[in-house]
Write a protein that holds these residues in place. Structure first.
Motif, PDB file in Angstrom:
ATOM      1  N   SER A  50       0.837  -1.201   0.000  1.00 11.55           N
ATOM      2  CA  SER A  50       0.000   0.000   0.000  1.00 11.55           C
ATOM      3  C   SER A  50       0.872   1.251   0.000  1.00 11.55           C
ATOM      4  O   SER A  50       0.534   2.242  -0.624  1.00 11.55           O
ATOM      5  CB  SER A  50      -0.951   0.000   1.188  1.00 11.55           C
ATOM      6  N   ASN A  51       2.016   1.172   0.657  1.00 10.16           N
ATOM      7  CA  ASN A  51       2.971   2.289   0.626  1.00 10.16           C
ATOM      8  C   ASN A  51       3.382   2.593  -0.789  1.00 10.16           C
ATOM      9  O   ASN A  51       3.403   3.722  -1.238  1.00 10.16           O
ATOM     10  CB  ASN A  51       4.253   1.862   1.358  1.00 10.16           C
ATOM     11  N   TRP A  52       3.717   1.517  -1.463  1.00 10.78           N
ATOM     12  CA  TRP A  52       4.225   1.636  -2.829  1.00 10.78           C
ATOM     13  C   TRP A  52       3.173   2.269  -3.729  1.00 10.78           C
ATOM     14  O   TRP A  52       3.454   3.122  -4.545  1.00 10.78           O
ATOM     15  CB  TRP A  52       4.585   0.230  -3.315  1.00 10.78           C
ATOM     16  N   GLY A 340      14.358   4.643  13.611  1.00  9.61           N
ATOM     17  CA  GLY A 340      13.747   5.938  13.917  1.00  9.61           C
ATOM     18  C   GLY A 340      14.296   7.070  13.067  1.00  9.61           C
ATOM     19  O   GLY A 340      14.200   8.241  13.446  1.00  9.61           O
ATOM     20  N   LYS A 341      14.827   6.763  11.892  1.00  5.40           N
ATOM     21  CA  LYS A 341      15.368   7.805  10.992  1.00  5.40           C
ATOM     22  C   LYS A 341      14.277   8.785  10.586  1.00  5.40           C
ATOM     23  O   LYS A 341      14.448   9.994  10.653  1.00  5.40           O
ATOM     24  CB  LYS A 341      15.967   7.169   9.719  1.00  5.40           C
ATOM     25  N   SER A 342      13.145   8.217  10.159  1.00  5.07           N
ATOM     26  CA  SER A 342      12.065   9.084   9.679  1.00  5.07           C
ATOM     27  C   SER A 342      11.453   9.879  10.827  1.00  5.07           C
ATOM     28  O   SER A 342      11.072  11.039  10.655  1.00  5.07           O
ATOM     29  CB  SER A 342      10.988   8.253   8.985  1.00  5.07           C
ATOM     30  N   THR A 343      11.388   9.261  12.004  1.00  2.47           N
ATOM     31  CA  THR A 343      10.853   9.993  13.167  1.00  2.47           C
ATOM     32  C   THR A 343      11.773  11.183  13.462  1.00  2.47           C
ATOM     33  O   THR A 343      11.307  12.287  13.737  1.00  2.47           O
ATOM     34  CB  THR A 343      10.782   9.077  14.404  1.00  2.47           C
ATOM     35  N   ALA A 351       9.927  17.931   6.734  1.00  2.89           N
ATOM     36  CA  ALA A 351       9.413  16.713   6.084  1.00  2.89           C
ATOM     37  C   ALA A 351       8.377  16.017   6.969  1.00  2.89           C
ATOM     38  O   ALA A 351       8.443  16.109   8.197  1.00  2.89           O
ATOM     39  CB  ALA A 351      10.573  15.763   5.800  1.00  2.89           C
ATOM     40  N   HIS A 352       7.418  15.379   6.350  1.00  2.00           N
ATOM     41  CA  HIS A 352       6.410  14.612   7.095  1.00  2.00           C
ATOM     42  C   HIS A 352       6.425  13.177   6.606  1.00  2.00           C
ATOM     43  O   HIS A 352       5.517  12.739   5.896  1.00  2.00           O
ATOM     44  CB  HIS A 352       5.018  15.224   6.897  1.00  2.00           C
ATOM     45  N   PRO A 353       7.456  12.454   6.955  1.00  5.00           N
ATOM     46  CA  PRO A 353       7.563  11.090   6.419  1.00  5.00           C
ATOM     47  C   PRO A 353       6.601  10.132   7.097  1.00  5.00           C
ATOM     48  O   PRO A 353       6.056  10.425   8.166  1.00  5.00           O
ATOM     49  CB  PRO A 353       9.007  10.708   6.745  1.00  5.00           C
ATOM     50  N   ARG A 354       6.429   9.012   6.486  1.00  5.02           N
ATOM     51  CA  ARG A 354       5.593   7.974   7.063  1.00  5.02           C
ATOM     52  C   ARG A 354       6.412   7.261   8.138  1.00  5.02           C
ATOM     53  O   ARG A 354       7.562   6.882   7.922  1.00  5.02           O
ATOM     54  CB  ARG A 354       5.226   6.995   5.949  1.00  5.02           C
ATOM     55  N   ILE A 355       5.801   7.100   9.291  1.00  2.00           N
ATOM     56  CA  ILE A 355       6.502   6.460  10.415  1.00  2.00           C
ATOM     57  C   ILE A 355       5.667   5.268  10.859  1.00  2.00           C
ATOM     58  O   ILE A 355       4.446   5.391  11.007  1.00  2.00           O
ATOM     59  CB  ILE A 355       6.661   7.458  11.580  1.00  2.00           C
ATOM     60  N   ALA A 356       6.279   4.130  11.045  1.00  2.00           N
ATOM     61  CA  ALA A 356       5.498   2.973  11.480  1.00  2.00           C
ATOM     62  C   ALA A 356       6.396   1.980  12.199  1.00  2.00           C
ATOM     63  O   ALA A 356       7.599   1.938  11.945  1.00  2.00           O
ATOM     64  CB  ALA A 356       4.840   2.322  10.265  1.00  2.00           C
ATOM     65  N   PHE A 360      11.339  -1.167   6.978  1.00  2.00           N
ATOM     66  CA  PHE A 360      11.140  -0.743   5.590  1.00  2.00           C
ATOM     67  C   PHE A 360       9.858   0.058   5.387  1.00  2.00           C
ATOM     68  O   PHE A 360       9.102  -0.171   4.452  1.00  2.00           O
ATOM     69  CB  PHE A 360      11.193  -1.941   4.622  1.00  2.00           C
ATOM     70  N   THR A 361       9.596   0.944   6.324  1.00  2.00           N
ATOM     71  CA  THR A 361       8.478   1.868   6.145  1.00  2.00           C
ATOM     72  C   THR A 361       8.853   2.854   5.041  1.00  2.00           C
ATOM     73  O   THR A 361       8.037   3.186   4.184  1.00  2.00           O
ATOM     74  CB  THR A 361       8.199   2.636   7.456  1.00  2.00           C
ATOM     75  N   THR A 362      10.090   3.317   5.094  1.00  2.00           N
ATOM     76  CA  THR A 362      10.555   4.251   4.067  1.00  2.00           C
ATOM     77  C   THR A 362      11.044   3.449   2.867  1.00  2.00           C
ATOM     78  O   THR A 362      11.928   2.605   2.998  1.00  2.00           O
ATOM     79  CB  THR A 362      11.703   5.116   4.625  1.00  2.00           C
ATOM     80  N   LEU A 363      10.434   3.720   1.717  1.00  3.24           N
ATOM     81  CA  LEU A 363      10.821   2.982   0.505  1.00  3.24           C
ATOM     82  C   LEU A 363      11.597   3.860  -0.473  1.00  3.24           C
ATOM     83  O   LEU A 363      12.330   3.372  -1.311  1.00  3.24           O
ATOM     84  CB  LEU A 363       9.585   2.435  -0.201  1.00  3.24           C
ATOM     85  N   ASN A 364      11.394   5.154  -0.362  1.00  5.41           N
ATOM     86  CA  ASN A 364      12.080   6.076  -1.272  1.00  5.41           C
ATOM     87  C   ASN A 364      12.865   7.100  -0.464  1.00  5.41           C
ATOM     88  O   ASN A 364      12.383   7.558   0.561  1.00  5.41           O
ATOM     89  CB  ASN A 364      11.084   6.879  -2.118  1.00  5.41           C
TER      90      ASN A 364
END
Ligand SMILES: Nc1nc2c(ncn2[C@@H]2O[C@H](COP(=O)(O)OP(=O)(O)OP(=O)(O)O)[C@@H](O)[C@H]2O)c(=O)[nH]1
Ligand SMILES: [Mg+2]
Length: 498
Positions: A50-52, A340-343, A351-356, A360-364
């Motif tokens: 779904s992320n993709w 916790g990179k995106s956090t 930036a408002h990245p997806r955090i979960a 592999f929450t971050t794909l790009n």
């Protein structure tokens, strides 16, 4: 039961792959590796899917494309006709030149995916009677993300160049004259080299031909073949007025328009391009449009007065290119999945990245900007997590490291609450070195994240600082604690590299 479940899942994924709903690389590596290393459930695979889809499923940081300038329009053969002037002067218009192709770096672009594999600028319009010149084709501007490296990887083939005797028909004086007109000093030297080479080659050929004893029939055959080729070739170069004789010297390159011949020379001696479009607004001319052909008035003005021919336009320049996006950020975040990179980037930047809470929450990769004061900023790149064996394409592989390759400073984001967090640092450093040996020589620090999980984090920190060779700063990105301190240190490290 487990076996059955696996079959159903793989059949389902096959359908999805066929429908192009999944990136196979992401899907399979995550399915195989994540489950092994992280014991992630199928829910995670769905999440990746779904992320993709959410991101359009179309991130790309590496492309091979073919780019062509627009073709030049044809010149026209036409004569003025009026009642009192039945056979008026030639008035065929010139064809317009084709559009050029430019690349422009734009901070609003983040992927190379939407650039098509074959890009061609608009052609020039043909000339018409009554001295109507064709319009120039529109230039094409392609926006690429900042940090795109453009490399020409293959020499293009221009079949039509064979029609022109570019090596034989020019004398030095004409070429020298042309070069001084165009301020292109290197043009002459290149031409000289090519001519020398061809003279040597044709010398050899001449010698070989002489040594053969050909029969009269062979010679006749060769002669007819040559004439046939010439006729076909010329009809590709020129538009003829039907059933008129044409003076041969009109075809001589010396008698063709300067810009037309110069363009032919540029194609023949095409110099490969390499650009690094690393600032917003930077522009590069990638392919020239083809030169338009001249109408019959041009030939009428020659001493041979060939009023019945016009030149056809030339094809646009062609380049076969490799585009590689290597993000340009001051700081590159490198860490294991879920560290916790995106956090962190969400806590400190725009930036408002997806955090979960799964890997592999971050794909790009993407870049966040931190405002230090009114005029100063630092940029931070977040990339997908790196795991042990990433260089062998485990997890999402290590190709994303190209996005931190150009960072001035590296920030290792490590989960401090894990047992032996220093092992993660060692794995990350070794994966970086397997990507590029010099990358770990950059100034670096450890963002020891999840320090709010006191039970383990505190003792880990106390043990680690005793032997660590790089600064370790405990933070809680989730609770936004101590992150300002990190930014201050990062700022100092970035400034130290200037
Ligand atoms: N307790 C605590 N949890 C945190 C902290 N920082 C991040 N997390 C949690 O850790 C999980 C993963 O966070 P992300 O920011 O998505 O991790 P990531 O490194 O970007 O992960 P990938 O994108 O998968 O590589 C989330 O559930 C976060 O809420 C922290 O400082 N303290
Ligand atoms: Mg992330």
């Amino acid at each position: 039961m487990f076996f059955l479940l696996n079959i159903t899942r793989s059949a389902h994924s096959h359908v999805l792959l066929k429908q192009n709903k999944l990136n196979p690389r992401v899907f399979f590596s995550s399915l195989l590796e994540n489950q092994e290393n992280y014991n992630v459930e199928s829910q995670h695979v769905n999440q990746i899917r779904s992320n993709w889809k959410l991101r359009g499923g179309n991130f790309s940081d590496f492309r091979r494309i073919t780019v062509k300038g627009g073709a030049g329009g044809n010149g026209c053969v036409s004569f003025a006709k009026e009642i009192h002037l039945p056979q008026g002067p030639p008035n065929g218009g010139n064809g317009g030149s084709g559009g050029n192709v430019y690349f422009i770096a734009d901070i609003n672009e983040s992927s190379l995916a939407k650039i098509s594999s074959n890009v061609t600028a608009e052609s020039g319009k043909n000339g018409k009677g009554k001295d109507l010149h064709g319009h120039k084709g529109k230039d094409l501007f392609i926006t690429v993300p900042v940090g795109t490296v453009v490399r020409e990887i293959q020499k293009p083939v221009y079949d039509f160049l064979e029609l022109y005797d570019l090596d034989e028909k020019f004398d030095k004086k004409t070429v020298a004259q042309r070069n001084s007109d165009n301020n292109q000093p290197e043009f002459l030297s290149q031409y000289e080299e090519i001519k020398k080479y061809h003279n040597e080659e044709s010398g050899k050929q001449r010698f070989q031909t002489k040594s053969k004893n050909k029969s009269a029939l062979d010679l006749l055959y060769e002669q007819t073949e040559l004439e046939r080729k010439l006729k076909n070739g010329l009809s590709d170069m020129y538009s003829f007025y039907p059933s008129k004789d044409i003076h041969e010297e009109s075809f001589d390159l010396k008698n063709l328009p300067h810009e037309y011949v110069d363009y032919l020379f540029k194609l023949k001696n095409q110099i490969p391009i390499e650009y690094d479009l690393n600032t917003h607004g930077q522009q590069a001319l990638v392919c020239m449009g083809g030169t338009g052909g001249n109408g019959n008035p041009f030939f009428a003005s020659l001493p041979s007065k060939s009023t019945y021919i016009a030149l056809k336009g030339l094809a646009g320049q062609k380049r076969i290119l490799e585009l590689e996006l290597k993000s340009v950020a001051d700081v590159g975040l490198v860490g294991m999945p879920n560290a916790g990179k995106s956090t962190f980037i969400g806590a400190v930047s725009n930036a408002h990245p997806r955090i979960a809470p799964y890997p592999f929450t971050t794909l790009n990769p993407y870049i966040g900007t931190v405002d230090l004061d009114k005029s100063n900023q630092i940029t931070i790149a977040d990339i997908p997590g790196i795991i042990k064996g990433a260089h062998m394409n485990k997890g999402l592989g290590h190709s994303f490291l190209r996005h931190v390759e150009r960072s001035k400073v590296l920030a290792y984001v490590i989960d401090l609450s894990k047992p032996n967090p220093w092992d993660d640092l060692a794995i990350l450093q070794s994966e970086l070195e397997l990507y590029d040996k010099s990358i770990t020589k950059k100034p670096a620090l450890v963002i020891a994240n999840k320090a709010d999980l006191h039970d383990t984090a505190k003792s880990n920190y106390e043990t680690w600082i005793k032997f660590s060779t790089i600064p370790i700063v405990p933070v809680s990105s989730k609770e936004v604690k101590n992150v300002k301190k990190i930014i201050r240190i990062l700022e100092k490290l970035v400034n130290s590299t200037k």
